[in-house]
Design a protein around this motif. Structure first.
Motif, mmCIF file in Angstrom:
data_model
loop_
_atom_site.group_PDB
_atom_site.id
_atom_site.type_symbol
_atom_site.label_atom_id
_atom_site.label_comp_id
_atom_site.label_asym_id
_atom_site.label_seq_id
_atom_site.Cartn_x
_atom_site.Cartn_y
_atom_site.Cartn_z
ATOM 1 N N GLY A 6 0.532 -6.826 -6.702
ATOM 2 C CA GLY A 6 0.118 -7.385 -5.424
ATOM 3 C C GLY A 6 0.504 -6.542 -4.231
ATOM 4 N N GLY A 64 4.476 -6.747 -3.861
ATOM 5 C CA GLY A 64 4.162 -6.996 -2.459
ATOM 6 C C GLY A 64 4.471 -5.854 -1.517
ATOM 7 N N SER A 65 4.880 -4.704 -2.046
ATOM 8 C CA SER A 65 5.252 -3.569 -1.208
ATOM 9 C C SER A 65 4.034 -2.908 -0.570
ATOM 10 C CB SER A 65 5.997 -2.521 -2.040
ATOM 11 O OG SER A 65 7.181 -3.036 -2.576
ATOM 12 N N ASP A 104 0.115 -3.658 -1.125
ATOM 13 C CA ASP A 104 -0.837 -3.192 -0.115
ATOM 14 C C ASP A 104 -0.883 -1.678 -0.282
ATOM 15 O OD1 ASP A 104 -2.311 -2.481 2.072
ATOM 16 O OD2 ASP A 104 -0.904 -3.248 3.561
#
Length: 207
Positions: free
Chosen positions: A51, A29-30, A53
């Motif tokens: 996941g 999610g980083s 970005d």
């Protein structure tokens, strides 16, 4: 790309060993910036498996086109000039893989990485590896190996950094080494005598 149940899905590819280390140590999610991202292979793996970005910066227009064809967000740009345009603390990780030795001003590039990202991954070939030393000692010529496959007049490498050079470089600049990994023959090796034994190094840095 292949399509499964109507959704686009990238076909997984084996990552280069240093990229696999980076990918395994990125927090899911980083927000990441991959500087010198090539065709986006690492970005694609991180998006699909972690996941994240992901954003990329790449100087070669062909690589930019290939990365964008994968559905990745990549801009054409030069690390030596364009990192100054990114705002402070805009990413969790900035990544510079096999690119430091090609930068005109590596100290400026590294400062920008640690300004832009909370942490930075940096990987590079170790020019003090024993095969490089042996080629110079016994042959008297710049080596052409699997590690350094191009002749001296074709190589983009302009700064021949070693592991010990890099450790001294970051220590002088007050940069903390959070972790480090060393590779020989594409496999992990210990930190013992890494400046002599390791072909590649990966460092995780922060201020």
């Amino acid at each position: 790309m292949t399509t499964i149940a109507g959704s686009p899905r990238r076909t997984p590819m084996a990552l280069r060993p240093d990229l696999a280390i980076i990918a395994a140590n990125i927090t899911p999610g980083s927000r990441i910036l991959d500087v010198g991202c090539g065709d986006g292979q690492l970005m694609a793996a991180l998006c699909d498996e972690r996941g994240v970005d992901a954003r990329g910066l790449e100087i070669d227009p062909g690589n930019v086109a290939d990365a964008m064809a994968r559905g990745l967000s990549v801009m054409q740009g030069d690390a030596d000039r364009d990192l100054a345009d990114y705002p402070d603390a805009s990413f969790d990780y900035a990544i510079l893989s096999q690119t430091l030795q090609t930068a005109m001003r590596p100290h400026v590039v590294l400062d920008h990485l640690l300004r832009i990202g909370a942490q930075a991954f940096v990987s590079f070939p170790n020019f003090a590896h024993w095969r490089v030393r042996a080629s110079l000692l016994w042959g008297g010529r710049m080596p052409v190996t699997t590690l350094l496959p191009l002749e001296w007049y074709e190589t983009p490498n302009i700064h021949h950094v070693t592991i010990d050079d890099f450790r001294a470089f970051v220590a002088k600049r007050g940069i903390t080494v959070v972790d480090a990994w060393f590779l020989s023959g594409g496999k992990r090796t210990t930190a013992a005598a890494a400046n002599f034994r390791a072909e590649h190094a990966v460092f995780l840095l922060q201020r």
